[in-house]
Design an enzyme around this catalytic site. Structure first.
Site, PDB file in Angstrom:
ATOM      1  N   GLY A  11      29.975  36.517  36.256  1.00 31.64           N
ATOM      2  CA  GLY A  11      29.309  36.597  37.551  1.00 31.64           C
ATOM      3  C   GLY A  11      30.202  36.447  38.773  1.00 31.64           C
ATOM      4  O   GLY A  11      29.755  35.934  39.801  1.00 31.64           O
ATOM      5  N   ASN A  13      31.233  38.814  40.762  1.00 25.87           N
ATOM      6  CA  ASN A  13      30.663  39.620  41.854  1.00 25.87           C
ATOM      7  C   ASN A  13      29.424  38.949  42.432  1.00 25.87           C
ATOM      8  O   ASN A  13      29.201  38.975  43.644  1.00 25.87           O
ATOM      9  CB  ASN A  13      30.325  41.025  41.352  1.00 25.87           C
ATOM     10  N   MET A  89      24.862  44.110  31.673  1.00 24.62           N
ATOM     11  CA  MET A  89      25.326  45.020  30.629  1.00 24.62           C
ATOM     12  C   MET A  89      24.195  45.793  29.934  1.00 24.62           C
ATOM     13  O   MET A  89      24.308  46.137  28.764  1.00 24.62           O
ATOM     14  CB  MET A  89      26.144  44.236  29.584  1.00 24.62           C
ATOM     15  N   ASN A 106      24.521  48.933  41.945  1.00 24.92           N
ATOM     16  CA  ASN A 106      25.384  48.492  40.853  1.00 24.92           C
ATOM     17  C   ASN A 106      26.832  48.624  41.288  1.00 24.92           C
ATOM     18  O   ASN A 106      27.158  49.447  42.139  1.00 24.92           O
ATOM     19  CB  ASN A 106      25.145  49.391  39.632  1.00 24.92           C
ATOM     20  N   HIS A 108      30.652  49.328  39.575  1.00 26.94           N
ATOM     21  CA  HIS A 108      31.303  49.796  38.344  1.00 26.94           C
ATOM     22  C   HIS A 108      32.803  49.917  38.604  1.00 26.94           C
ATOM     23  O   HIS A 108      33.211  50.419  39.646  1.00 26.94           O
ATOM     24  CB  HIS A 108      30.712  51.149  37.930  1.00 26.94           C
TER      25      HIS A 108
HETATM   26  C1  GRF Z   1      32.951  44.004  36.828  1.00 30.82           C
HETATM   27  O1  GRF Z   1      34.168  44.648  36.561  1.00 30.82           O
HETATM   28  C2  GRF Z   1      31.890  45.013  37.180  1.00 30.82           C
HETATM   29  O2  GRF Z   1      32.378  46.103  37.901  1.00 30.82           O
HETATM   30  C3  GRF Z   1      31.431  45.476  35.837  1.00 30.82           C
HETATM   31  O3  GRF Z   1      31.444  44.310  35.024  1.00 30.82           O
HETATM   32  C4  GRF Z   1      32.380  43.374  35.568  1.00 30.82           C
HETATM   33  C5  GRF Z   1      31.608  42.133  35.860  1.00 30.82           C
HETATM   34  O4  GRF Z   1      32.413  41.074  36.329  1.00 30.82           O
HETATM   35  N1  GRF Z   1      30.173  46.165  35.933  1.00 30.82           N
HETATM   36  P1  GRF Z   1      31.739  39.790  36.955  1.00 30.82           P
HETATM   37  O5  GRF Z   1      30.712  39.281  35.931  1.00 30.82           O
HETATM   38  O6  GRF Z   1      31.083  40.179  38.240  1.00 30.82           O
HETATM   39  O7  GRF Z   1      32.847  38.808  37.132  1.00 30.82           O
END
Ligand code: GRF
Length: 192
Positions: A11, A13, A89, A106, A108
């Site tokens: 988490g 982000n 996911m 989202n 990516h």
């Molecule tokens: C990130 O690289 C995001 O782009 C991808 O999964 C990863 C998640 O990282 N969808 P976090 O859980 O936000 O640290």
């Protein structure tokens, strides 16, 4: 703008968005809830430490639609207006996408439409790409697909491993996601 964030793992982000809302960098907003599809996601504790309601809703043998319907019900109950997927996911069912039309985003770690799906960095390196990056996009019913809001590029270096490339991109993901959400909040305010 009431924001709901969906995670599956660490988490980072999500933390970037929560902190940007708290500091006012993302204006006029509140993170109402953080939901994980996995009870072991370390991001849940990071959200709780920041005073955000956070819990898991696991699929537990149910259909994708049943699982999504429960998540949608919780998001609606909390008055969520914008859903941010942050390392979530799972592919959302049409039921979920249609419940928040144009209100799901989202992030990516590739320059979409190139390299949707899993094992992005391995594939980027194997293909000999010299640049990669991250994309924030509106979510439709296809995987890592939908109108692009913002992208940021990074170089792929000759000695990169999937890990070093992932770390370079992740550093860009956080400010890019913040900027994209800010853009949506401001656009929504302007149109009332
Ligand atoms: C990130 O690289 C995001 O782009 C991808 O999964 C990863 C998640 O990282 N969808 P976090 O859980 O936000 O640290």
């Amino acid at each position: 703008m009431k924001i709901g964030i969906l995670i599956s793992g660490r988490g980072s982000n999500m933390v970037a968005l929560v902190d940007a809302v708290k500091s006012g960098e993302i204006p006029a907003s509140e993170v109402a809830v953080v939901i994980s599809d996995n009870a072991d996601a370390s991001g849940l504790d990071r959200a709780k430490e920041r005073g955000i309601e956070a819990f898991a809703i696991e699929r537990k043998g149910r259909t994708r639609e049943e699982h999504d319907a429960e998540i949608v019900a919780v998001l609606r109950e909390r008055g969520v207006e914008l859903v941010c997927l942050a390392g979530y996911m799972r592919l959302l069912s049409p039921l979920f996408v249609q419940a928040f039309p144009g209100r799901i985003v989202n992030i990516h770690p590739s320059l979409l439409p190139a390299y949707p799906g899993l094992h992005v960095h391995e594939r980027v390196i194997a293909a000999g790409e010299t640049r990669s990056g991250c994309t924030v996009h509106f979510v439709d019913e296809l995987l890592d697909h939908g109108p692009i809001i913002l992208q940021r590029e990074v170089p792929v270096l000759p000695d990169d491993t999937p890990e070093t490339l992932a770390a370079r991109i992740l550093e860009q993901e956080h400010p890019t996601y913040i900027e994209a959400v800010k853009k949506i909040v401001l656009a929504t305010e302007n149109t009332g």
